[in-house]
Design a protein around this motif. Structure first.
Motif, PDB file in Angstrom:
ATOM      1  N   PRO A 136       9.200   7.590  29.716  1.00  0.00           N
ATOM      2  CA  PRO A 136       8.020   6.841  30.157  1.00  0.00           C
ATOM      3  C   PRO A 136       6.720   7.596  29.932  1.00  0.00           C
ATOM      4  O   PRO A 136       6.702   8.824  29.797  1.00  0.00           O
ATOM      5  CB  PRO A 136       8.287   6.661  31.654  1.00  0.00           C
ATOM      6  CG  PRO A 136       9.076   7.887  32.027  1.00  0.00           C
ATOM      7  CD  PRO A 136       9.940   8.186  30.829  1.00  0.00           C
ATOM      8  N   GLY A 137       5.620   6.857  29.897  1.00  0.00           N
ATOM      9  CA  GLY A 137       4.295   7.448  29.876  1.00  0.00           C
ATOM     10  C   GLY A 137       3.785   7.660  31.291  1.00  0.00           C
ATOM     11  O   GLY A 137       4.548   7.615  32.266  1.00  0.00           O
ATOM     12  N   SER A 138       2.496   7.859  31.422  1.00  0.00           N
ATOM     13  CA  SER A 138       1.918   8.182  32.728  1.00  0.00           C
ATOM     14  C   SER A 138       1.747   6.956  33.623  1.00  0.00           C
ATOM     15  O   SER A 138       1.592   7.090  34.835  1.00  0.00           O
ATOM     16  CB  SER A 138       0.563   8.867  32.538  1.00  0.00           C
ATOM     17  OG  SER A 138      -0.320   8.025  31.803  1.00  0.00           O
ATOM     18  N   LYS A 139       1.776   5.757  33.026  1.00  0.00           N
ATOM     19  CA  LYS A 139       1.605   4.539  33.805  1.00  0.00           C
ATOM     20  C   LYS A 139       2.658   3.516  33.411  1.00  0.00           C
ATOM     21  O   LYS A 139       3.289   3.627  32.356  1.00  0.00           O
ATOM     22  CB  LYS A 139       0.197   3.966  33.582  1.00  0.00           C
ATOM     23  CG  LYS A 139      -0.932   4.871  34.035  1.00  0.00           C
ATOM     24  CD  LYS A 139      -2.278   4.223  33.772  1.00  0.00           C
ATOM     25  CE  LYS A 139      -3.432   5.138  34.210  1.00  0.00           C
ATOM     26  NZ  LYS A 139      -4.758   4.528  33.926  1.00  0.00           N
TER      27      LYS A 139
ATOM     28  N   ARG B 143      15.611   4.534  18.241  1.00  0.00           N
ATOM     29  CA  ARG B 143      14.800   5.513  18.965  1.00  0.00           C
ATOM     30  C   ARG B 143      13.744   4.809  19.823  1.00  0.00           C
ATOM     31  O   ARG B 143      13.358   5.309  20.882  1.00  0.00           O
ATOM     32  CB  ARG B 143      14.185   6.544  18.026  1.00  0.00           C
ATOM     33  CG  ARG B 143      13.098   6.065  17.098  1.00  0.00           C
ATOM     34  CD  ARG B 143      12.519   7.213  16.281  1.00  0.00           C
ATOM     35  NE  ARG B 143      12.156   8.341  17.124  1.00  0.00           N
ATOM     36  CZ  ARG B 143      11.015   8.413  17.806  1.00  0.00           C
ATOM     37  NH1 ARG B 143      10.145   7.417  17.759  1.00  0.00           N
ATOM     38  NH2 ARG B 143      10.754   9.467  18.549  1.00  0.00           N
ATOM     39  N   ASP B 144      13.292   3.630  19.410  1.00  0.00           N
ATOM     40  CA  ASP B 144      12.348   2.868  20.241  1.00  0.00           C
ATOM     41  C   ASP B 144      13.033   2.333  21.494  1.00  0.00           C
ATOM     42  O   ASP B 144      12.435   2.302  22.581  1.00  0.00           O
ATOM     43  CB  ASP B 144      11.741   1.717  19.437  1.00  0.00           C
ATOM     44  CG  ASP B 144      10.749   2.206  18.377  1.00  0.00           C
ATOM     45  OD1 ASP B 144      10.347   3.384  18.450  1.00  0.00           O
ATOM     46  OD2 ASP B 144      10.394   1.419  17.487  1.00  0.00           O
ATOM     47  N   VAL B 145      14.277   1.906  21.362  1.00  0.00           N
ATOM     48  CA  VAL B 145      15.046   1.456  22.523  1.00  0.00           C
ATOM     49  C   VAL B 145      15.222   2.599  23.517  1.00  0.00           C
ATOM     50  O   VAL B 145      15.034   2.432  24.736  1.00  0.00           O
ATOM     51  CB  VAL B 145      16.420   0.908  22.076  1.00  0.00           C
ATOM     52  CG1 VAL B 145      17.326   0.687  23.288  1.00  0.00           C
ATOM     53  CG2 VAL B 145      16.259  -0.382  21.289  1.00  0.00           C
ATOM     54  N   ILE B 146      15.581   3.771  23.001  1.00  0.00           N
ATOM     55  CA  ILE B 146      15.760   4.944  23.862  1.00  0.00           C
ATOM     56  C   ILE B 146      14.439   5.346  24.508  1.00  0.00           C
ATOM     57  O   ILE B 146      14.383   5.703  25.703  1.00  0.00           O
ATOM     58  CB  ILE B 146      16.342   6.120  23.042  1.00  0.00           C
ATOM     59  CG1 ILE B 146      17.776   5.814  22.626  1.00  0.00           C
ATOM     60  CG2 ILE B 146      16.267   7.425  23.831  1.00  0.00           C
ATOM     61  CD1 ILE B 146      18.758   5.694  23.784  1.00  0.00           C
ATOM     62  N   GLY B 147      13.363   5.294  23.748  1.00  0.00           N
ATOM     63  CA  GLY B 147      12.056   5.653  24.290  1.00  0.00           C
ATOM     64  C   GLY B 147      11.642   4.760  25.448  1.00  0.00           C
ATOM     65  O   GLY B 147      11.135   5.241  26.474  1.00  0.00           O
TER      66      GLY B 147
ATOM     67  N   GLU C 191       4.409   8.009  19.271  1.00  0.00           N
ATOM     68  CA  GLU C 191       3.230   7.788  20.103  1.00  0.00           C
ATOM     69  C   GLU C 191       3.678   7.149  21.409  1.00  0.00           C
ATOM     70  O   GLU C 191       4.814   6.674  21.523  1.00  0.00           O
ATOM     71  CB  GLU C 191       2.223   6.889  19.389  1.00  0.00           C
ATOM     72  CG  GLU C 191       2.730   5.490  19.091  1.00  0.00           C
ATOM     73  CD  GLU C 191       1.712   4.646  18.337  1.00  0.00           C
ATOM     74  OE1 GLU C 191       0.590   5.132  18.127  1.00  0.00           O
ATOM     75  OE2 GLU C 191       2.047   3.511  17.960  1.00  0.00           O
ATOM     76  N   VAL C 192       2.804   7.162  22.392  1.00  0.00           N
ATOM     77  CA  VAL C 192       3.087   6.496  23.655  1.00  0.00           C
ATOM     78  C   VAL C 192       2.371   5.150  23.639  1.00  0.00           C
ATOM     79  O   VAL C 192       1.149   5.093  23.441  1.00  0.00           O
ATOM     80  CB  VAL C 192       2.637   7.343  24.861  1.00  0.00           C
ATOM     81  CG1 VAL C 192       2.799   6.559  26.162  1.00  0.00           C
ATOM     82  CG2 VAL C 192       3.443   8.636  24.920  1.00  0.00           C
ATOM     83  N   LYS C 193       3.148   4.108  23.826  1.00  0.00           N
ATOM     84  CA  LYS C 193       2.582   2.762  23.808  1.00  0.00           C
ATOM     85  C   LYS C 193       1.497   2.622  24.871  1.00  0.00           C
ATOM     86  O   LYS C 193       1.669   3.025  26.016  1.00  0.00           O
ATOM     87  CB  LYS C 193       3.685   1.728  24.044  1.00  0.00           C
ATOM     88  CG  LYS C 193       3.225   0.295  23.883  1.00  0.00           C
ATOM     89  CD  LYS C 193       4.385  -0.678  24.018  1.00  0.00           C
ATOM     90  CE  LYS C 193       3.920  -2.098  23.806  1.00  0.00           C
ATOM     91  NZ  LYS C 193       5.036  -3.076  23.903  1.00  0.00           N
TER      92      LYS C 193
END
Length: 330
Positions: A240-243, A231-235, A276-278
């Motif tokens: 993506p996040g905002s930046k 799931r981390d690979v897919i994420g 969470e978003v990195k």
């Protein structure tokens, strides 16, 4: 002749108005109550005593994977003398009573529809306490399963046309998704749908999100251990996040819980945790169903995640659970 005909018509109507067991086949009222909530019919003195304590302990356990503590079920109580009239139309009811034989029995659609009545019976108060302690999880699951079916029936009436999604067609699956979900991305290998939480069973600010994808089955024994990594690979690849440099990952400070499950008769794993978003402050809960499709030598993944800051999220995740459990492989 007319009198004789009338006589036979009345007999036919009388017979037709009976169902199995001799109950009247009349139209039942619509049940009342929300999902994940039950009404317990028990004397007040017992509710305040050990029996009530055992019920609250069993049903009041916290749902794993949620940012704030929320119970598995919300429970209210009413005395048996008050369980009458429209109160009996409650959708999910646990009736605690003393009897000759210790048992759990289920009755559906007795006073309203849909409705499930679960009777917990034992010879005395001590027996009831032990029954709830030993079989409380079984009782809880009866209510949860009915709630899943309840939500799925609603979604079947407002089902999204999945034939327009390339990923759904290419994977050869079907899934009951309500039409209020909107497309975010559909590559043929990865599907992302989003519902803004302004309407439906789950209400509030934020969004519910659905992901569907697959990957090759290499080692069945390692599927469960690989869920978080996959799931981390897919994420990183798709969410993506905002930046730049921001993307969804599994929350590092919280270890997800993985359970054995079954989806469409196939071996699966249910994982609950937090995302969470990195390098950002966005976060929330997720539920993931990883399905071992040995026939096609692949793993199919359904994931639902919620972003709903500052509000309870149990019911949002439960809606996603019901959608995930509707998945079938053609």
């Amino acid at each position: 002749m007319n009198k004789l005909l009338t006589f036979f018509v009345l007999i036919f109507i009388s017979i037709s108005c009976k169902t199995e067991g001799g109950k009247n086949n009349h139209v039942l009222p619509t049940s009342t109550g929300n999902t994940n909530k039950i009404l317990v019919v028990i004397k007040g003195v017992d509710w305040e005593g050990r029996i009530g304590d055992e019920i609250r302990t069993t049903f009041g356990e916290h749902q794993v994977g949620l940012p704030q503590p929320e119970t598995l079920l919300s429970v209210s109580q009413i005395d048996p003398v008050g369980y009458k009239g429209f109160i009996r139309n409650a959708k999910a009811v646990l009736i605690v009573r003393e009897g000759e034989q210790e048992k759990i029995t289920v009755e559906k659609n007795k006073y309203a529809q849909p409705q499930i009545l679960v009777y917990a019976t034992a010879k005395d108060k001590e027996g009831i306490v032990n029954l709830i302690r030993n079989r409380g999880k079984e009782i809880l699951q009866l209510f949860k399963d009915e709630d899943v079916k309840f939500i799925q029936r609603i979604f079947n009436k407002e089902k999204l046309d999945e034939s327009k999604f390339k990923t759904i067609k290419d994977l050869g699956v079907t899934i009951t998704i309500p039409e209020r979900y909107n497309l975010v991305e559909d590559t043929g290998e990865f599907l992302w749908l989003r519902q803004h939480l302004k309407s439906g069973i789950a209400r509030g600010d934020g969004s519910n999100n659905i992901l569907v994808y697959s990957y090759p089955l290499e080692d069945e024994a390692k599927v469960a251990d690989n869920i978080t990594n996959m799931r981390d690979v897919i994420g990183e690849k798709y969410i993506p996040g905002s930046k730049e440099g921001m993307y969804m990952i599994t929350e590092q400070a919280y270890t997800p819980f993985t359970y054995d499950a079954e989806i469409d008769g196939k071996k699966a794993f249910e994982t609950r945790g937090k995302w969470e978003v990195k390098n950002d402050f966005m976060a929330g809960p997720f539920i993931n169903y990883t399905i071992v499709d040995k026939e096609h030598n692949r793993v199919i993944v359904f994931e639902g995640f919620t972003y709903a800051p500052s509000v309870n999220k149990r019911d949002f995740i439960f809606e996603l659970e019901a959608i995930g459990k509707s998945l079938t492989i053609k």
